[in-house]
Structure formats: structure tokens, C-alpha cells
Design a protein around this motif. Structure first.
Motif, PDB file in Angstrom:
ATOM      1  N   SER A  43       0.862  -1.185   0.000  1.00  0.00           N
ATOM      2  CA  SER A  43       0.000   0.000   0.000  1.00  0.00           C
ATOM      3  C   SER A  43       0.896   1.232   0.000  1.00  0.00           C
ATOM      4  O   SER A  43       1.828   1.320   0.795  1.00  0.00           O
ATOM      5  CB  SER A  43      -0.873   0.004   1.259  1.00  0.00           C
ATOM      6  OG  SER A  43      -1.603   1.200   1.341  1.00  0.00           O
ATOM      7  N   VAL A  46       0.519   6.611   3.135  1.00  0.00           N
ATOM      8  CA  VAL A  46      -0.411   7.745   3.233  1.00  0.00           C
ATOM      9  C   VAL A  46       0.339   9.027   3.577  1.00  0.00           C
ATOM     10  O   VAL A  46       0.011  10.101   3.078  1.00  0.00           O
ATOM     11  CB  VAL A  46      -1.495   7.454   4.299  1.00  0.00           C
ATOM     12  CG1 VAL A  46      -2.420   8.629   4.470  1.00  0.00           C
ATOM     13  CG2 VAL A  46      -2.273   6.208   3.930  1.00  0.00           C
ATOM     14  N   LYS A  47       1.344   8.934   4.397  1.00  0.00           N
ATOM     15  CA  LYS A  47       2.081  10.122   4.846  1.00  0.00           C
ATOM     16  C   LYS A  47       2.774  10.841   3.692  1.00  0.00           C
ATOM     17  O   LYS A  47       3.017  12.037   3.756  1.00  0.00           O
ATOM     18  CB  LYS A  47       3.098   9.737   5.909  1.00  0.00           C
ATOM     19  CG  LYS A  47       2.456   9.248   7.184  1.00  0.00           C
ATOM     20  CD  LYS A  47       3.483   8.754   8.174  1.00  0.00           C
ATOM     21  CE  LYS A  47       2.771   8.166   9.373  1.00  0.00           C
ATOM     22  NZ  LYS A  47       3.675   7.464  10.261  1.00  0.00           N
ATOM     23  N   ILE A  53      -5.401  13.062  -2.069  1.00  0.00           N
ATOM     24  CA  ILE A  53      -5.615  11.791  -2.766  1.00  0.00           C
ATOM     25  C   ILE A  53      -4.477  11.642  -3.775  1.00  0.00           C
ATOM     26  O   ILE A  53      -4.274  12.519  -4.611  1.00  0.00           O
ATOM     27  CB  ILE A  53      -6.981  11.764  -3.492  1.00  0.00           C
ATOM     28  CG1 ILE A  53      -8.114  11.976  -2.507  1.00  0.00           C
ATOM     29  CG2 ILE A  53      -7.144  10.478  -4.287  1.00  0.00           C
ATOM     30  CD1 ILE A  53      -8.313  10.845  -1.527  1.00  0.00           C
ATOM     31  N   ILE A  61      -4.719   2.430  -1.397  1.00  0.00           N
ATOM     32  CA  ILE A  61      -4.131   2.924  -0.155  1.00  0.00           C
ATOM     33  C   ILE A  61      -4.939   2.363   0.997  1.00  0.00           C
ATOM     34  O   ILE A  61      -6.161   2.479   1.038  1.00  0.00           O
ATOM     35  CB  ILE A  61      -4.119   4.467  -0.107  1.00  0.00           C
ATOM     36  CG1 ILE A  61      -3.198   4.988  -1.198  1.00  0.00           C
ATOM     37  CG2 ILE A  61      -3.673   4.962   1.263  1.00  0.00           C
ATOM     38  CD1 ILE A  61      -3.131   6.477  -1.282  1.00  0.00           C
ATOM     39  N   ASP A  62      -4.261   1.771   1.914  1.00  0.00           N
ATOM     40  CA  ASP A  62      -4.897   1.097   3.040  1.00  0.00           C
ATOM     41  C   ASP A  62      -5.115   2.099   4.183  1.00  0.00           C
ATOM     42  O   ASP A  62      -4.467   2.046   5.209  1.00  0.00           O
ATOM     43  CB  ASP A  62      -3.990  -0.060   3.477  1.00  0.00           C
ATOM     44  CG  ASP A  62      -4.711  -1.106   4.259  1.00  0.00           C
ATOM     45  OD1 ASP A  62      -5.950  -1.043   4.340  1.00  0.00           O
ATOM     46  OD2 ASP A  62      -4.042  -1.997   4.796  1.00  0.00           O
ATOM     47  N   TRP A  63      -6.066   3.020   3.991  1.00  0.00           N
ATOM     48  CA  TRP A  63      -6.284   4.116   4.938  1.00  0.00           C
ATOM     49  C   TRP A  63      -6.634   3.603   6.333  1.00  0.00           C
ATOM     50  O   TRP A  63      -6.096   4.076   7.321  1.00  0.00           O
ATOM     51  CB  TRP A  63      -7.412   5.035   4.464  1.00  0.00           C
ATOM     52  CG  TRP A  63      -7.144   5.747   3.175  1.00  0.00           C
ATOM     53  CD1 TRP A  63      -7.538   5.337   1.924  1.00  0.00           C
ATOM     54  CD2 TRP A  63      -6.429   6.966   2.975  1.00  0.00           C
ATOM     55  NE1 TRP A  63      -7.113   6.223   0.979  1.00  0.00           N
ATOM     56  CE2 TRP A  63      -6.431   7.247   1.601  1.00  0.00           C
ATOM     57  CE3 TRP A  63      -5.787   7.853   3.828  1.00  0.00           C
ATOM     58  CZ2 TRP A  63      -5.830   8.363   1.057  1.00  0.00           C
ATOM     59  CZ3 TRP A  63      -5.185   8.976   3.283  1.00  0.00           C
ATOM     60  CH2 TRP A  63      -5.205   9.224   1.917  1.00  0.00           C
ATOM     61  N   THR A  64      -7.576   2.666   6.423  1.00  0.00           N
ATOM     62  CA  THR A  64      -8.072   2.224   7.737  1.00  0.00           C
ATOM     63  C   THR A  64      -7.661   0.793   8.090  1.00  0.00           C
ATOM     64  O   THR A  64      -7.873   0.370   9.219  1.00  0.00           O
ATOM     65  CB  THR A  64      -9.613   2.266   7.776  1.00  0.00           C
ATOM     66  OG1 THR A  64     -10.121   1.316   6.819  1.00  0.00           O
ATOM     67  CG2 THR A  64     -10.130   3.662   7.476  1.00  0.00           C
TER      68      THR A  64
END
Length: 159
Positions: A43, A46-47, A53, A61-64
Motif C-alpha cells: 500500500s 499515506v504520509k 488523494i 491505499i490502506d487508509w483504515t
């Protein structure tokens, strides 16, 4: 000397039971392999995107961690689970883990006869993410099909 009919019947039943167990173990191995593959897809971090996006990537993207945690498998025989993954939560993905397990169990009635391997991504939005072109289970499905074909052919060659 003639072998008693019950001895022949018992031998046939024992052989069928051994073949059944090998089939279940093989499908469980394929399921574990597919799940391990799907859960290991990288993934993007996110950072790196500071809340924006990011541009399209092959992997979501494995946000949660819920979607990845909802990935698992069950082997169903005659409408009941005979093997399956633990649907372990990744990071904080407990909701995904629970949803994956629930979704897999909800499919039991659809597979009331014979033996099936079912690999799932249990979050309701899994098909949406996949339809957007991200690999949720696509490559895992290809792996499972190839592996199952190879292993089952080997098993049946040795019967």
C-alpha cells in the motif's frame, strides 16, 4: 478366500475419507496462499501525500486497514465451514476483520452441496475499489486458480 463385503465397503469408505481430507487440506493451502498474497500487496504510504488523494496506483491505499483485514477464505463442504482463515485484523482493522468473517459465513447457504473454496474481501466497498482498477483480490484469484489447478492435477494423477 472371499473378502467379506463389509471389509471392502470399509476400505472404500476409508479411502474416500482420506481423499476428502487431502482435498480439504489442499483447498485450505490454496486459500491461505491467496489471502497471504492479497494481504501483502504493498500500500502506498499515506504520509507521502499529506492528506491529498494520490495519483492512481496499482494497489489501493490502506487508509483504515479494514479492507485488507476483511480478506480471508473459507472451505465449504455441504454448506458448512470445514476450514478457513482467522480473518486477523491488520493494524486497527477490527471492523474489517469482523465484516470479512460475517460475509464469508453469509455465503454458506449458496454453497449447500459439494466442496468450495471461497476467498472474500468482506467490506461493502471492496467491489467499488476493485472496479476503480485497484487490485483487491484480482491477482490473488489468479494465483488461487493456478495453484488449485496444479495441486489438484497432481493429487488426481496419484490416485
Amino acid at each position: 478366500m472371499i473378502t467379506p463385503e463389509e471389509a471392502v465397503t470399509r476400505e472404500i469408505e476409508e479411502a474416500m475419507q482420506r481423499e476428502y481430507e487431502v482435498l480439504i487440506e489442499t483447498l485450505a493451502y490454496v486459500g491461505e496462499s491467496a489471502v497471504a498474497h492479497a494481504r501483502s500487496l504493498v500500500s502506498p504510504n499515506v504520509k507521502d501525500f499529506e492528506g491529498r488523494i494520490p495519483p492512481h496506483q496499482p494497489n489501493y491505499i490502506d487508509w483504515t486497514a479494514n479492507l485488507r483485514s476483511s480478506i480471508g477464505y473459507v472451505v465449504i463442504s455441504e454448506g458448512r465451514v470445514v476450514a478457513g482463515s482467522a480473518f486477523e485484523a491488520i493494524k486497527n482493522g477490527r471492523e474489517g476483520s469482523d465484516e470479512g468473517r460475517r460475509f464469508a459465513e453469509s455465503l454458506l447457504s449458496k454453497f449447500a452441496t459439494s466442496i468450495y473454496l471461497v476467498v472474500v474481501a468482506g467490506m461493502k466497498y471492496a467491489s467499488y475499489v476493485s472496479a476503480k482498477g485497484y487490485d483487491v483480490l484480482d491477482s490473488a484469484e489468479l494465483l488461487a486458480e493456478k495453484l488449485a489447478k496444479e495441486l489438484l492435477e497432481r493429487i488426481y494423477e496419484n490416485l
